[in-house]
Design a protein around this motif. Structure first.
Motif, PDB file in Angstrom:
ATOM      1  N   GLY A 169     -84.685  48.387 -20.069  1.00 37.63           N
ATOM      2  CA  GLY A 169     -85.017  47.347 -19.097  1.00 37.63           C
ATOM      3  C   GLY A 169     -84.984  47.872 -17.675  1.00 37.63           C
ATOM      4  O   GLY A 169     -85.860  47.552 -16.860  1.00 37.63           O
ATOM      5  N   VAL A 189     -92.348  43.591 -21.937  1.00 39.30           N
ATOM      6  CA  VAL A 189     -91.655  42.501 -22.630  1.00 39.30           C
ATOM      7  C   VAL A 189     -92.318  42.213 -23.968  1.00 39.30           C
ATOM      8  O   VAL A 189     -91.648  42.053 -25.001  1.00 39.30           O
ATOM      9  CB  VAL A 189     -91.626  41.234 -21.752  1.00 39.30           C
ATOM     10  CG1 VAL A 189     -91.191  40.025 -22.583  1.00 39.30           C
ATOM     11  CG2 VAL A 189     -90.681  41.430 -20.584  1.00 39.30           C
ATOM     12  N   ALA A 194     -90.202  43.228 -27.315  1.00 38.13           N
ATOM     13  CA  ALA A 194     -89.746  42.022 -28.001  1.00 38.13           C
ATOM     14  C   ALA A 194     -90.396  41.898 -29.371  1.00 38.13           C
ATOM     15  O   ALA A 194     -89.730  41.556 -30.363  1.00 38.13           O
ATOM     16  CB  ALA A 194     -90.056  40.786 -27.154  1.00 38.13           C
ATOM     17  N   ASN A 233     -84.939  41.691 -21.851  1.00 36.93           N
ATOM     18  CA  ASN A 233     -85.683  40.682 -21.096  1.00 36.93           C
ATOM     19  C   ASN A 233     -84.938  40.261 -19.831  1.00 36.93           C
ATOM     20  O   ASN A 233     -85.547  40.097 -18.772  1.00 36.93           O
ATOM     21  CB  ASN A 233     -85.955  39.465 -21.977  1.00 36.93           C
ATOM     22  CG  ASN A 233     -87.126  39.670 -22.908  1.00 36.93           C
ATOM     23  OD1 ASN A 233     -88.262  39.368 -22.576  1.00 36.93           O
ATOM     24  ND2 ASN A 233     -86.861  40.206 -24.086  1.00 36.93           N
ATOM     25  N   VAL A 284     -86.822  41.348 -16.263  1.00 38.37           N
ATOM     26  CA  VAL A 284     -87.323  40.230 -15.464  1.00 38.37           C
ATOM     27  C   VAL A 284     -86.529  40.076 -14.167  1.00 38.37           C
ATOM     28  O   VAL A 284     -87.106  39.905 -13.077  1.00 38.37           O
ATOM     29  CB  VAL A 284     -87.289  38.927 -16.282  1.00 38.37           C
ATOM     30  CG1 VAL A 284     -87.651  37.732 -15.409  1.00 38.37           C
ATOM     31  CG2 VAL A 284     -88.254  39.029 -17.456  1.00 38.37           C
TER      32      VAL A 284
END
Length: 388
Positions: free
Chosen positions: A70, A93, A97, A125, A129
């Motif tokens: 991430g 993502v 995912a 995530n 984000v």
């Protein structure tokens, strides 16, 4: 008592991680990230030590992988800027995912790493984000990871070193006790219902013992969970590394097959109440078969419980084969031929089910013998009580 001990251990763990908030020197180091340590204790501290290890290691692995990837994706997005940042975040993502969700459906991964894959999706995530808006995403991720690590260490320390509750002990004792449950169920049917001890209470012991037989039949999910937790546990007591927990599951499957046949036997006897004359005809073979099956099951259960090799092939299996042959000869004789209507057929079916149980117990004896070889059970001075 084990539930009380577990409750105290969880309370102690929460008090220790709460010190990160309560003590000013510690709070100045971790700040609001101390909440992640408390969340870690609440989430991963389980009743069995193996379950705590499983969730803790999965959470740690998922957090490290999800956080690392991430941060990398967030850094690339920040360098790209503008519309490129949005494209990188959305693409990453979607890819990670979707890939992690697919791996959760793979049987082997779902069995042992489903929680880790879920944590990976959540962490990745959150980091990727929030990294778009946060200026110091690497520092934030490092601080949160350190507090999660603190909670993990506290949980593992308390779970493994303070009155540990091992899933391996639970599985070992549970499998061994199932043999006794089935032995009592066999005795309830063969010796109490069809044996010479018929009386006013003939059905009461059978009902009581068959309830434990039903619990054996419905124990699959519990056995699989305990075996999974035991796989994570370190060497302790009488269980070494690479202990054959899979063989316990195989034995459990055979026990459930025996339990299903016993319940079929009980159902048949409940639907077809034989007349007294016919009941007396099969009393002797039923008593002989019931006694042999109960004794054999108890010997096998004791072999597992005390972790000693009973050499079933030298005593139990030959006796069962010999009894099956005698029962087959009894059925082929004219004992049941004069009986008209469905009673004779019902009794013949009853005896066939008994033969089926004996065959299943033979296979069960061989499985126990293989477990003794794989787990290096100690060898008895005597071959087996039944051979004396």
């Amino acid at each position: 008592m084990r539930k009380v001990i577990h409750s105290f251990k969880v309370g102690i763990a929460l008090v220790l991680v709460s010190l990160l908030y309560l003590l000013d020197p510690l709070f100045s180091q971790v700040g609001e990230n101390a909440m992640w340590a408390i969340m870690t204790v609440v989430v991963i501290f389980e009743f069995f030590a193996g379950a705590t290890l499983s969730k803790g290691l999965n959470r740690g692995l998922g957090t490290i992988l999800g956080g690392g990837l991430g941060c990398l994706a967030a850094a690339l997005a920040q360098k790209a800027g503008g519309i490129g940042s949005t494209i990188i975040v959305g693409t990453s993502v979607f890819i990670f995912a979707a890939a992690a969700t697919y791996t959760r459906m793979v049987p082997k991964i779902k069995k042992r790493h489903d929680y880790g894959a879920m944590i990976f999706i959540l962490t990745f995530n959150l980091v990727v984000v929030s990294g778009i808006r946060a200026e110091k995403v690497m520092k934030l991720a490092r601080e949160r990871l350190s507090t999660i690590g603190m909670g993990f260490v506290i949980c593992i320390f308390i779970s493994l070193l303070i009155f540990p509750i091992w899933a391996s002990d639970e599985l070992h004792d549970s499998i061994a006790s199932k043999f006794e449950d089935l032995a009592r169920s066999i005795e309830a049917i063969c010796l109490e219902e069809y044996g010479g001890s018929n009386g006013e209470k003939e059905n009461q012991p059978a009902v009581a013992n068959l309830s434990s037989c039903k619990s054996v039949l419905n124990s699959r999910s519990k056995d699989e969970s305990l075996a999974n937790f035991a796989w994570w546990e370190p060497w302790h007591g009488k269980f070494g590394l690479n202990y054959p927990w899979g063989k316990y599951l195989h034995i459990g499957e055979h026990l459930r097959e025996v339990a299903a046949t016993i319940l079929s036997l009980k159902g048949l006897s409940a639907r077809h109440e034989p007349p007294t004359t016919l009941r007396q005809t099969i009393t002797e073979p039923c008593e002989a078969v019931g006694s042999l099956l109960a004794r054999s099951l108890r010997e096998l259960g004791e072999s597992i419980l005390k972790m000693r090799r009973c050499h079933p092939g030298a005593s139990i299996v030959p006796e069962l084969k010999s009894m099956r042959l005698e029962l087959s000869l009894f059925m082929s004789s004219s004992n049941l031929q004069p009986i008209e209507n469905g009673d004779g057929l019902a009794m013949a079916t009853f005896l066939l089910l008994l033969m089926d149980i004996m065959e299943k117990v033979e296979k069960l004896a061989k499985e126990v013998e293989e477990l003794g070889e794989l787990a290096s059970f100690r060898t008895q001075a005597l071959i087996c009580p039944s051979s004396l």
